[in-house]
Enzyme design. Sequence first.
Site, PDB file in Angstrom:
ATOM      1  N   GLU A  47     -16.529   5.643   4.072  1.00 24.08           N
ATOM      2  CA  GLU A  47     -15.810   5.019   5.183  1.00 24.08           C
ATOM      3  C   GLU A  47     -15.782   5.986   6.356  1.00 24.08           C
ATOM      4  OE1 GLU A  47     -11.622   4.327   4.464  1.00 24.08           O
ATOM      5  OE2 GLU A  47     -11.500   6.073   3.152  1.00 24.08           O
ATOM      6  N   LYS A  94      -2.806   6.420   1.514  1.00 25.73           N
ATOM      7  CA  LYS A  94      -2.726   6.847   2.911  1.00 25.73           C
ATOM      8  C   LYS A  94      -1.777   8.044   3.030  1.00 25.73           C
ATOM      9  CE  LYS A  94      -2.837   4.436   7.334  1.00 25.73           C
ATOM     10  NZ  LYS A  94      -4.137   4.876   7.819  1.00 25.73           N
ATOM     11  N   ARG A 112       0.838  -1.209   0.000  1.00 24.28           N
ATOM     12  CA  ARG A 112       0.000   0.000   0.000  1.00 24.28           C
ATOM     13  C   ARG A 112       0.869   1.254   0.000  1.00 24.28           C
ATOM     14  NH1 ARG A 112      -4.706   0.078   4.342  1.00 24.28           N
ATOM     15  NH2 ARG A 112      -3.021   0.617   5.775  1.00 24.28           N
TER      16      ARG A 112
HETATM   17  C1  LIG Z   1      -9.237   6.199   6.188  1.00 29.89           C
HETATM   18  C2  LIG Z   1      -8.919   4.812   6.595  1.00 29.89           C
HETATM   19  N1  LIG Z   1      -9.702   3.815   6.159  1.00 29.89           N
HETATM   20  C3  LIG Z   1      -9.472   2.542   6.516  1.00 29.89           C
HETATM   21  C4  LIG Z   1      -8.435   2.217   7.351  1.00 29.89           C
HETATM   22  C5  LIG Z   1      -8.236   0.785   7.730  1.00 29.89           C
HETATM   23  O1  LIG Z   1      -7.070   0.290   7.155  1.00 29.89           O
HETATM   24  P1  LIG Z   1      -6.394  -1.033   7.696  1.00 29.89           P
HETATM   25  O2  LIG Z   1      -7.459  -2.044   7.811  1.00 29.89           O
HETATM   26  O3  LIG Z   1      -5.369  -1.355   6.669  1.00 29.89           O
HETATM   27  O4  LIG Z   1      -5.803  -0.674   9.015  1.00 29.89           O
HETATM   28  C6  LIG Z   1      -7.592   3.210   7.819  1.00 29.89           C
HETATM   29  C7  LIG Z   1      -6.482   2.841   8.700  1.00 29.89           C
HETATM   30  O5  LIG Z   1      -5.904   3.611   9.377  1.00 29.89           O
HETATM   31  C8  LIG Z   1      -7.830   4.544   7.445  1.00 29.89           C
HETATM   32  O6  LIG Z   1      -7.064   5.545   7.869  1.00 29.89           O
END
Ligand SMILES: Cc1ncc(COP(=O)(O)O)c(C=O)c1O
Length: 309
Positions: free
Chosen positions: A254, A218, A116
Amino acid sequence: QIQTRGYSMPTLHHKDHTAVGCQASVATKYMETDDIVDLDWENLGFGLVDTDFMYMAKCGPDGNFSNGEILPFGPIALSPSAGVLNYGQGLFEGLKAYRKTDGYILLFRPEENAVRMKNGSDRMCMPAPSVEQFVDAVKQTVLANKRWVPPTGKGSLYIRPLLIGSGAILGLAPAPEYTFLIYVSPVGNYFKEGLAPINLIIEDNFHRAAPGGTGGVKTIGNYASVLKAQRTAKEKGYSDVLYLDAVHNKYLEEVSSCNIFVVKGNAISTPAIEGTILPGITRKSIIEVAESKGYKVNVGHQELIGSTI
Ligand SMILES: Cc1ncc(COP(=O)(O)O)c(C=O)c1O
């Protein structure tokens, strides 16, 4: 897959390091477990606890990251003109290490975070460490701080990799130098409710991401922009904000820091990855586990009406 082999503590200036192969899950024999920090493990929240060491590697214009070093945790020096400070050229990751009852430390799918970060680095015009380099750096950092991994069932060691444009730049352009840094902190549950349900407020005024933007990676800039809606939600007694899509203002996207699933009987549904939500590693894992358990998993547009979340 579980890898069982002895590790030694990285030394302070661990320069002659060779990358090790990457595994789906990584476990390290934890023979010296008696050495655990004396913390109030029962009351760990999600706040920063300074630990002993951090990892740092640099990359110049050639695009190759140096062999990283384990350094004492502490402040880093940056030019006031660093790309990350002026133009937000930065990415971060978040993953966890857990202490098992049998004396091993487990990382949850660290290579997924590496991939990622690599995908995000392309969007942000940054070089990224290879998957092997990333996973190895995570292992080194966890091992250097292993006395901070909470006892089994009391929390986890949160691992925060950062990739930042650390070189000085004045005009808007990619920075001439990048820093890959990892620090860690023991944490408990992210929400104070623990595993109990949380209340989310639906946000239909502010949007987290729009098509063509950076919602799918991210990057640090995605997070400061949600603080205002998050503060308002907390003032109203909610734990966090659930965002809607920026085009129709009606489909679920989300939460500020996690993906969302809608559960109806034997079917679970979640928004598709189309560039405006983060491809969460938990999301991917839930889909895989749910399908393996016989649930029907729908991936696509999710309207809010009549949903149990
Ligand atoms: C905006 C956002 N969505 C989803 C997630 C979940 O990601 P992961 O399951 O890889 O921790 C995160 C994790 O910090 C996030 O910042």
